[in-house]
Write an enzyme that holds these catalytic residues in place. Structure first.
Site, PDB file in Angstrom:
ATOM      1  N   GLU A  60       0.809  -1.224   0.000  1.00  4.74           N
ATOM      2  CA  GLU A  60       0.000   0.000   0.000  1.00  4.74           C
ATOM      3  C   GLU A  60       0.841   1.271   0.000  1.00  4.74           C
ATOM      4  OE1 GLU A  60      -2.627  -3.275   1.123  1.00  4.74           O
ATOM      5  OE2 GLU A  60      -0.643  -2.652   1.827  1.00  4.74           O
ATOM      6  N   HIS A 129      -9.716  -5.750  10.049  1.00  3.93           N
ATOM      7  CA  HIS A 129     -10.398  -5.419   8.795  1.00  3.93           C
ATOM      8  C   HIS A 129     -11.738  -4.734   9.029  1.00  3.93           C
ATOM      9  CE1 HIS A 129      -8.090  -8.744   6.373  1.00  3.93           C
ATOM     10  NE2 HIS A 129      -7.293  -7.844   6.934  1.00  3.93           N
TER      11      HIS A 129
END
Length: 331
Positions: A60, A129
């Site tokens: 990322e 998450h």
């Protein structure tokens, strides 16, 4: 008018903007051949190819930095985070580069960049998450922050975000992708900095956004049946907050309830309370109340997960308590 899912509305917005503007591109994990983890980019790769729909490694910080560089040099990248929690790995790039470069370059650089993806609680994805990161990004100078809540506003907001010359963090909720709604077939845009009046009322202002908009609307029939008349605002813009629309509502109702999925400590609700007290304190007949998620990691167990976020019955109780107690005081 055609009835579409939210993920289809987001895909249509991306497709339309890519078709109009050759500088628009999509970057992220599995956005190309696979079509995105929630199918928001499905079929875009076959239409636009590898150079405009770019699959990346699981890195990322790397692909977010690449997108920032692309934005500086004239492209309009859309970064998809497979899960918004993963973007914590790119926090340095988002904060020190995306948020600050227009200012630190003396306006020589613009950053037409959208960072979008799923987040929120409700699919039993575990603590890592299921994070609510709105307030993390709210503290970064230079960013605009938007949270969509319906297929209609998702499409109009994303098109506006893609066209904006500043970095926009675009929050989507994992439980809303399959929400269906009729939306116009003709093109439309929605301003990034305006709240939506979902329902007009006179007793209390309910400020909410994203998934919690639907928990509030679920509570409305029972409140109306019991004689309460709430006004509901979907904030949409989390940075900047639309204090003008909030002011109009609060000056009418004189009571405020904030309903959010963000954590209570230093959350969006905390900033709302600060701004309301700063600008509208003399208009209040009661202290501002916030209903927020608990300050704990999200449990994996479904029942425990549900217990960490605000439910409609809590909204009903809070509205009744605020309205009844303040009526007693004012009379």
């Amino acid at each position: 008018m055609s009835k579409v899912f939210m993920f289809d509305a987001l895909r249509a917005a991306t497709d339309e903007e890519m078709e109009k503007d050759l500088t628009v591109c999509v970057i992220g994990e599995d956005v190309g051949h696979y079509g995105g983890s929630y199918k928001v980019t499905k079929d875009l790769h076959s239409k636009y190819g590898d150079l405009r729909v770019l699959d990346t490694p699981i890195a990322e910080n790397s692909f977010t930095g690449m997108a920032i560089g692309a934005a500086i040099t004239g492209l309009r990248p859309i970064v998809e985070g497979m899960n918004m929690s993963f973007l914590l790995l790119a926090f340095n790039q988002i904060s020190n580069n995306a948020g600050m470069l227009r200012y630190t370059s003396g306006g020589n650089f613009t950053l037409p960049l959208v960072i979008r993806g799923p987040g929120g609680v409700g699919r039993q994805l575990g603590a890592e998450h299921s994070q609510r990161l709105e307030a993390y990004f709210q503290a970064i100078p230079g960013l605009k922050i938007v949270a969509c809540s319906t297929p209609y506003n998702a499409k109009g907001l994303l098109k506006s975000a893609i066209r904006d010359n500043n970095p926009v963090v675009f929050f989507e909720h994992v439980l809303l992708y399959n929400l269906q709604e009729e939306i116009p077939e003709d093109e439309y845009l929605i301003p990034l900095d305006k709240a939506e009046v979902v329902r007009k009322g006179k007793d209390i202002t309910i400020l909410t956004y994203s998934r919690m908009r639907h928990h509030v609307t679920e509570a409305l029939p029972l409140l109306l049946n019991d004689g309460y008349d709430p006004e509901v605002l979907d904030l949409i813009s989390l940075k900047p907050l639309d204090i003008d629309s909030i002011s109009v509502s609060v000056k009418k109702t004189h009571r405020v309830l904030i309903v959010e999925e963000c954590m209570k400590t230093a959350g969006i609700g905390a900033e709302l309370i600060a701004q309301i007290n700063e600008h509208l304190f003399d208009e209040l007949d009661a202290p501002v109340v916030r209903l927020s998620s608990q300050d704990i990691p999200t449990p994996y167990n479904g029942s425990l997960e549900q217990a960490t976020v605000i439910q409609p019955h809590q909204i009903i109780d809070a509205v009744k308590n605020i309205v009844n107690s303040s009526k007693t005081i004012t009379t």
